[in-house]
Design an enzyme around this catalytic site. Structure first.
Site, short mmCIF file in Angstrom:
data_model
loop_
_atom_site.label_atom_id
_atom_site.label_comp_id
_atom_site.label_asym_id
_atom_site.label_seq_id
_atom_site.Cartn_x
_atom_site.Cartn_y
_atom_site.Cartn_z
N HIS A 105 38.04 46.16 33.04
CA HIS A 105 36.68 46.65 33.20
C HIS A 105 36.67 47.91 34.06
CE1 HIS A 105 36.92 44.91 37.20
NE2 HIS A 105 37.02 43.67 36.72
P1 TYD Z 1 36.17 38.88 36.63
O1 TYD Z 1 35.41 40.11 36.98
O2 TYD Z 1 36.40 38.60 35.18
O3 TYD Z 1 37.57 38.86 37.39
P2 TYD Z 1 38.80 39.88 37.19
O4 TYD Z 1 38.23 41.25 37.04
O5 TYD Z 1 39.58 39.73 38.39
O6 TYD Z 1 39.56 39.43 36.00
O7 TYD Z 1 35.42 37.64 37.31
C1 TYD Z 1 35.68 36.30 36.97
C2 TYD Z 1 34.41 35.49 37.19
O8 TYD Z 1 34.01 35.51 38.55
C3 TYD Z 1 33.24 36.04 36.38
O9 TYD Z 1 32.50 34.92 35.89
C4 TYD Z 1 32.39 36.77 37.38
C5 TYD Z 1 32.70 36.04 38.68
N1 TYD Z 1 32.66 36.91 39.86
C6 TYD Z 1 31.64 36.76 40.79
O10 TYD Z 1 30.74 35.91 40.64
N2 TYD Z 1 31.64 37.57 41.89
C7 TYD Z 1 32.60 38.50 42.09
O11 TYD Z 1 32.56 39.23 43.12
C8 TYD Z 1 33.64 38.66 41.11
C9 TYD Z 1 34.71 39.70 41.29
C10 TYD Z 1 33.62 37.84 40.01
#
Ligand code: TYD
Length: 140
Positions: A53
């Site tokens: 992302h």
């Molecule tokens: P995600 O952004 O997919 O993690 P990464 O980029 O590390 O792969 O986040 C995973 C899950 O956690 C998603 O459902 C969103 C949630 N999340 C939060 O609620 N707060 C946060 O600060 C982050 C980073 C993720």
């Protein structure tokens, strides 16, 4: 537009004595923003790719406080860099509006992430074509 030249390696103070090490990261001093959010990623298998992302507003500091991982960063001009994270006293600064993938997690990896923004799913861009479109139109 922001680009990979803004990605910076940061060395934090590695204090220590006979009792062990202590690393200090102070918002606005050791890193270029005040810290609003802290999260950490662990237990990811080596073949997992996370991130995938870009963020319209969030800036990040990534620190592998235990173990190692890699982060691939792509900017709006298509410049790409890969950084190995493997030192508890070294961080990588990522500006807003860069695409990032985290991968190659060691089994013991604990990846600590600091951000200047609270979590807001609406400022995440999770589709690469959408990222390129926002870059092209300068919408971020
Ligand atoms: P995600 O952004 O997919 O993690 P990464 O980029 O590390 O792969 O986040 C995973 C899950 O956690 C998603 O459902 C969103 C949630 N999340 C939060 O609620 N707060 C946060 O600060 C982050 C980073 C993720």
């Amino acid at each position: 537009m922001l680009n990979t030249t803004e990605v910076k390696m940061l060395q934090f103070r590695n204090l220590g004595d006979e009792r062990g090490r202590l690393v200090v990261v102070e918002g606005g001093q050791d890193i270029p923003f005040e810290i609003k959010r802290v999260f950490y990623i662990y237990g990811s298998d080596p073949d997992v790719v996370r991130g995938k992302h870009a963020n319209r507003r969030s800036e990040f500091i990534l620190i592998n406080v235990v173990g190692s991982s890699k982060v691939r960063v792509i900017d709006c001009s298509g410049n790409e860099i890969v950084i190995s994270l493997n030192r508890p006293h070294t961080g990588i600064y990522l500006p807003a509006m860069v695409w990032k993938d985290m991968y190659d997690f060691s089994p013991d990896s604990v990846l600590l992430v600091l951000s200047n923004e609270h979590y807001d799913p609406n400022e995440y861009i999770r589709d690469f074509d959408e990222f390129r479109r926002v870059c092209k139109n300068g919408e971020a």
